[in-house]
Design a protein around this motif. Structure first.
Motif, PDB file in Angstrom:
ATOM      1  N   THR A   1      59.053 -14.436 -44.366  1.00 25.08           N
ATOM      2  CA  THR A   1      59.637 -13.105 -44.526  1.00 25.08           C
ATOM      3  C   THR A   1      59.311 -12.590 -45.923  1.00 25.08           C
ATOM      4  O   THR A   1      59.404 -13.342 -46.900  1.00 25.08           O
ATOM      5  N   ASP A   2      58.911 -11.310 -46.004  1.00 25.29           N
ATOM      6  CA  ASP A   2      58.716 -10.651 -47.293  1.00 25.29           C
ATOM      7  C   ASP A   2      57.617 -11.344 -48.097  1.00 25.29           C
ATOM      8  O   ASP A   2      57.882 -12.042 -49.080  1.00 25.29           O
ATOM      9  N   VAL A   3      56.374 -11.129 -47.686  1.00 26.95           N
ATOM     10  CA  VAL A   3      55.220 -11.721 -48.357  1.00 26.95           C
ATOM     11  C   VAL A   3      54.286 -10.598 -48.793  1.00 26.95           C
ATOM     12  O   VAL A   3      53.908  -9.743 -47.988  1.00 26.95           O
ATOM     13  N   VAL A   4      53.904 -10.608 -50.070  1.00 30.98           N
ATOM     14  CA  VAL A   4      53.001  -9.601 -50.613  1.00 30.98           C
ATOM     15  C   VAL A   4      51.790 -10.308 -51.208  1.00 30.98           C
ATOM     16  O   VAL A   4      51.931 -11.202 -52.045  1.00 30.98           O
ATOM     17  N   ILE A   5      50.599  -9.897 -50.778  1.00 32.58           N
ATOM     18  CA  ILE A   5      49.350 -10.397 -51.344  1.00 32.58           C
ATOM     19  C   ILE A   5      48.656  -9.177 -51.945  1.00 32.58           C
ATOM     20  O   ILE A   5      48.203  -8.294 -51.215  1.00 32.58           O
ATOM     21  N   THR A   6      48.568  -9.115 -53.256  1.00 34.01           N
ATOM     22  CA  THR A   6      48.113  -7.877 -53.886  1.00 34.01           C
ATOM     23  C   THR A   6      47.539  -8.179 -55.268  1.00 34.01           C
ATOM     24  O   THR A   6      47.315  -9.327 -55.641  1.00 34.01           O
ATOM     25  N   GLY A   7      47.307  -7.122 -56.046  1.00 38.39           N
ATOM     26  CA  GLY A   7      46.820  -7.299 -57.394  1.00 38.39           C
ATOM     27  C   GLY A   7      46.131  -6.052 -57.891  1.00 38.39           C
ATOM     28  O   GLY A   7      46.346  -4.946 -57.398  1.00 38.39           O
ATOM     29  N   GLU A   8      45.261  -6.254 -58.883  1.00 34.62           N
ATOM     30  CA  GLU A   8      44.504  -5.156 -59.487  1.00 34.62           C
ATOM     31  C   GLU A   8      43.046  -5.242 -59.034  1.00 34.62           C
ATOM     32  O   GLU A   8      42.131  -5.316 -59.840  1.00 34.62           O
ATOM     33  N   ASN A   9      42.880  -5.250 -57.715  1.00 31.18           N
ATOM     34  CA  ASN A   9      41.571  -5.365 -57.078  1.00 31.18           C
ATOM     35  C   ASN A   9      40.869  -6.673 -57.427  1.00 31.18           C
ATOM     36  O   ASN A   9      39.638  -6.727 -57.602  1.00 31.18           O
ATOM     37  N   GLY A  10      41.645  -7.741 -57.507  1.00 31.52           N
ATOM     38  CA  GLY A  10      41.043  -9.067 -57.567  1.00 31.52           C
ATOM     39  C   GLY A  10      40.341  -9.390 -56.256  1.00 31.52           C
ATOM     40  O   GLY A  10      40.371  -8.610 -55.303  1.00 31.52           O
ATOM     41  N   THR A  11      39.729 -10.560 -56.180  1.00 28.72           N
ATOM     42  CA  THR A  11      38.853 -10.898 -55.067  1.00 28.72           C
ATOM     43  C   THR A  11      39.248 -12.230 -54.437  1.00 28.72           C
ATOM     44  O   THR A  11      39.585 -13.190 -55.153  1.00 28.72           O
TER      45      THR A  11
ATOM     46  N   SER B   1      58.509 -15.384 -62.331  1.00 28.91           N
ATOM     47  CA  SER B   1      57.053 -15.278 -62.321  1.00 28.91           C
ATOM     48  C   SER B   1      56.441 -16.480 -63.037  1.00 28.91           C
ATOM     49  O   SER B   1      56.937 -16.910 -64.090  1.00 28.91           O
ATOM     50  N   VAL B   2      55.375 -17.014 -62.448  1.00 28.94           N
ATOM     51  CA  VAL B   2      54.629 -18.112 -63.069  1.00 28.94           C
ATOM     52  C   VAL B   2      53.143 -17.823 -62.909  1.00 28.94           C
ATOM     53  O   VAL B   2      52.727 -17.001 -62.091  1.00 28.94           O
ATOM     54  N   THR B   3      52.350 -18.519 -63.694  1.00 26.64           N
ATOM     55  CA  THR B   3      50.891 -18.392 -63.648  1.00 26.64           C
ATOM     56  C   THR B   3      50.312 -19.678 -63.093  1.00 26.64           C
ATOM     57  O   THR B   3      50.821 -20.779 -63.381  1.00 26.64           O
ATOM     58  N   ILE B   4      49.244 -19.558 -62.329  1.00 27.77           N
ATOM     59  CA  ILE B   4      48.685 -20.734 -61.668  1.00 27.77           C
ATOM     60  C   ILE B   4      48.229 -21.794 -62.664  1.00 27.77           C
ATOM     61  O   ILE B   4      48.233 -22.995 -62.366  1.00 27.77           O
TER      62      ILE B   4
ATOM     63  N   SER C   1      58.079 -17.647 -48.230  1.00 31.41           N
ATOM     64  CA  SER C   1      58.795 -16.380 -48.110  1.00 31.41           C
ATOM     65  C   SER C   1      59.177 -15.835 -49.480  1.00 31.41           C
ATOM     66  O   SER C   1      59.284 -16.571 -50.466  1.00 31.41           O
ATOM     67  N   HIS C   2      59.389 -14.506 -49.521  1.00 28.16           N
ATOM     68  CA  HIS C   2      59.828 -13.812 -50.731  1.00 28.16           C
ATOM     69  C   HIS C   2      58.900 -14.118 -51.908  1.00 28.16           C
ATOM     70  O   HIS C   2      59.330 -14.474 -53.009  1.00 28.16           O
ATOM     71  N   LEU C   3      57.612 -13.966 -51.631  1.00 30.36           N
ATOM     72  CA  LEU C   3      56.580 -14.280 -52.611  1.00 30.36           C
ATOM     73  C   LEU C   3      55.660 -13.084 -52.810  1.00 30.36           C
ATOM     74  O   LEU C   3      55.327 -12.370 -51.866  1.00 30.36           O
ATOM     75  N   THR C   4      55.233 -12.884 -54.060  1.00 30.41           N
ATOM     76  CA  THR C   4      54.113 -12.005 -54.368  1.00 30.41           C
ATOM     77  C   THR C   4      53.000 -12.846 -54.961  1.00 30.41           C
ATOM     78  O   THR C   4      53.185 -13.479 -56.012  1.00 30.41           O
TER      79      THR C   4
ATOM     80  N   TYR D   1      57.217 -25.254 -56.049  1.00 30.87           N
ATOM     81  CA  TYR D   1      58.144 -24.901 -57.122  1.00 30.87           C
ATOM     82  C   TYR D   1      58.796 -23.543 -56.873  1.00 30.87           C
ATOM     83  O   TYR D   1      60.019 -23.383 -57.010  1.00 30.87           O
ATOM     84  N   LEU D   2      57.989 -22.553 -56.495  1.00 26.41           N
ATOM     85  CA  LEU D   2      58.513 -21.196 -56.336  1.00 26.41           C
ATOM     86  C   LEU D   2      59.439 -21.060 -55.139  1.00 26.41           C
ATOM     87  O   LEU D   2      60.246 -20.133 -55.075  1.00 26.41           O
ATOM     88  N   ASN D   3      59.340 -21.979 -54.210  1.00 27.27           N
ATOM     89  CA  ASN D   3      60.216 -21.907 -53.041  1.00 27.27           C
ATOM     90  C   ASN D   3      61.689 -22.037 -53.420  1.00 27.27           C
ATOM     91  O   ASN D   3      62.575 -21.554 -52.700  1.00 27.27           O
ATOM     92  N   SER D   4      61.966 -22.623 -54.553  1.00 27.31           N
ATOM     93  CA  SER D   4      63.362 -22.772 -54.987  1.00 27.31           C
ATOM     94  C   SER D   4      63.975 -21.434 -55.401  1.00 27.31           C
ATOM     95  O   SER D   4      65.189 -21.328 -55.559  1.00 27.31           O
ATOM     96  N   PHE D   5      63.127 -20.405 -55.557  1.00 31.26           N
ATOM     97  CA  PHE D   5      63.623 -19.085 -55.945  1.00 31.26           C
ATOM     98  C   PHE D   5      63.698 -18.124 -54.748  1.00 31.26           C
ATOM     99  O   PHE D   5      63.992 -16.936 -54.930  1.00 31.26           O
ATOM    100  N   ALA D   6      63.440 -18.628 -53.561  1.00 30.13           N
ATOM    101  CA  ALA D   6      63.407 -17.755 -52.390  1.00 30.13           C
ATOM    102  C   ALA D   6      64.732 -17.042 -52.161  1.00 30.13           C
ATOM    103  O   ALA D   6      64.753 -15.884 -51.734  1.00 30.13           O
ATOM    104  N   ASP D   7      65.847 -17.706 -52.443  1.00 28.14           N
ATOM    105  CA  ASP D   7      67.155 -17.097 -52.246  1.00 28.14           C
ATOM    106  C   ASP D   7      67.695 -16.450 -53.512  1.00 28.14           C
ATOM    107  O   ASP D   7      68.862 -16.093 -53.597  1.00 28.14           O
ATOM    108  N   LYS D   8      66.831 -16.284 -54.523  1.00 25.44           N
ATOM    109  CA  LYS D   8      67.232 -15.673 -55.788  1.00 25.44           C
ATOM    110  C   LYS D   8      66.382 -14.442 -56.102  1.00 25.44           C
ATOM    111  O   LYS D   8      66.110 -14.127 -57.262  1.00 25.44           O
TER     112      LYS D   8
END
Length: 438
Positions: free
Chosen positions: A120-130, A15-18, A69-72, A41-48
């Motif tokens: 593959t495996d993509v989640v766009i979510t949160g705590e009702n952000g906008t 997990s990282v913060t923007i 892929s494989h991102l939240t 950067y996060l793409n390097s963790f797709a297979d992990k």
């Protein structure tokens, strides 16, 4: 039909913060590079096990960026991703192959604010952000006819599998808001979508040549269709040949100057196995609408919609067989669509102007249209207007048009998609009042 389990609760090991990539949440600084670098950067963790990008409280201005892929992508409750108001921050990409050109103009189209393809495996979510597309400039350019390319969507994912969009608010899309196209296993759950009622073409959710789609527990108020199911445009959609099928819609509230649920008008790849229930539409031009035209080809079949409440709606049920709008002059006017096995059940409406405006195509009648247990408080003296429509009805008030007065039971239940044969046993029981629970 039931929705499959989704990956909302998936735990990402990284997990990282923007802000770690230099983003500034002041609503002024352009953060496109920060989002792009974070994805790289996060793409390097797709297979992990994949990764999570956290967007904290703030106003994060950005142009278009790609997901991986494989991102939240997770938005804090006070986080707002803002779309840039400069068109150069929304790159131009090729038209969709099932459309052959931009939907509004020949040639390419601006890429969506949040974009992805072959994922593959993509989640766009949160705590009702906008996620706010700030579409005002785009709407004005559309009205003033100064667009160079088709306007962008707010979110578009192409050729992707395992997509979840949930627990967010989407505002002011330049064009259609959420547009999965050529996707499988898509869940859109517990989202709010808002745009002014006079905003042009700001559809809510448009599954387009997609299969295994679940849309539930959403509130949508927009300037165009709340939900529009599509599958390509005329000869391009016929050639591409990817239908929209196995689509579940339930527990939906919507307001629009157009339609609550629409199928088409671009449906040349076919639309089938659509189940929608527990719907409430208010202050809208139409409740349920099917739009098609000679030249579309394709089909709309095996459609079931039940438990629908309509309040202050112009036309409860509308079929348009000559919608027009063709991508170019090369379409085949003899490519007529097949429209059959469509069932509407348990519909109630108050302050409805017209019960049904159902217009098929001469020589290509829409058939096996079934209406069951429908009660509409209609304000016009001519509640139904039907042409080139064939089907059956029972327990419909006001009485439907002549071409739909054939009885469903006992001989035509099998012609009505989704109606169980044993329904005739209980059809005369007092069903009582029903309320949607949210």
């Amino acid at each position: 039909m039931s929705c499959k389990c989704d990956s909302y609760g998936v735990l990402r090991p990284h997990s990282v913060t923007i802000t770690e990539f230099g983003a500034v949440g002041d609503g002024v600084t352009l953060n496109t590079k920060a989002f792009q670098n974070a994805m790289f950067y996060l793409n390097s963790f797709a297979d992990k096990g994949g990764a999570k990008l956290f967007v904290p409280a703030g106003r994060w201005l950005t142009g278009s960026f790609d997901l991986i892929s494989h991102l939240t992508l997770w938005l804090d409750k006070d986080a707002v991703i803002l779309g840039s108001t400069y068109s150069e921050d929304w790159p131009v990409v090729d038209p969709l192959p099932s459309y052959g050109r931009g939907r509004e103009l020949p040639g390419g189209r601006h890429r969506s604010l949040i974009f992805g393809r072959n994922l593959t495996d993509v989640v766009i979510t949160g705590e009702n952000g906008t996620i706010d597309g700030q579409g005002f400039e785009w709407w004005e350019r559309f009205r003033n006819k100064t667009l160079d390319y088709t306007r962008p969507h707010l979110v578009e994912l192409m050729n992707s599998t395992g997509v979840v969009i949930s627990n967010l608010t989407f505002l002011n899309s330049p064009f259609w808001t959420i547009h999965p196209v050529y996707c499988s296993q898509v869940t859109v759950r517990n989202v709010t979508i808002r745009a002014p009622l006079n905003s042009p073409n700001t559809d809510g959710i448009d599954p387009d040549s997609c299969d295994d789609v679940c849309i539930e527990d959403c509130f949508i108020t927009t300037g165009d269709d709340v939900i529009a199911i599509k599958s390509g445009w005329d000869e391009y959609g016929i050639s591409y040949g990817r239908p929209s099928t196995n689509i579940i819609i339930r527990r939906l509230i919507g307001e629009t100057r157009s339609s609550g649920i629409a199928i088409g008008s671009e449906m040349s790849g076919g639309v089938s196995e659509v189940h929608a229930e527990d719907l409430l539409f208010f202050n809208s031009a139409a409740g349920i609408r099917i739009k098609t035209s000679p030249g579309r080809g394709g089909y709309v079949k095996n459609i079931y919609m039940a438990n629908v409440t309509l309040v202050n709606v112009g036309t409860a049920i509308r079929f348009t067989g000559n919608y027009g709008e063709h991508p170019d002059e090369h379409y085949d006017p003899n490519a007529t669509p097949l429209i059959e096995k469509i069932t509407f059940k348990d519909i109630k409406g108050e302050n409805i102007t017209t019960a049904g405006l159902m217009q098929g195509i001469e020589g290509d009648s829409f058939r096996d249209i079934c209406l069951y247990n429908i009660t509409l408080q209609v304000t016009t003296n001519s509640p139904w207007n039907c042409s080139y429509i064939e089907g059956y009805s029972e327990m419909v008030t006001p009485e439907t048009c002549e071409s739909l007065r054939g009885e469903i039971f006992p001989d035509h239940c099998s012609d009505c998609y989704g109606l169980p044969s044993d329904l005739r046993i209980s059809r005369k029981r007092n069903k009582g009042a029903w309320l949607l629970s949210w």
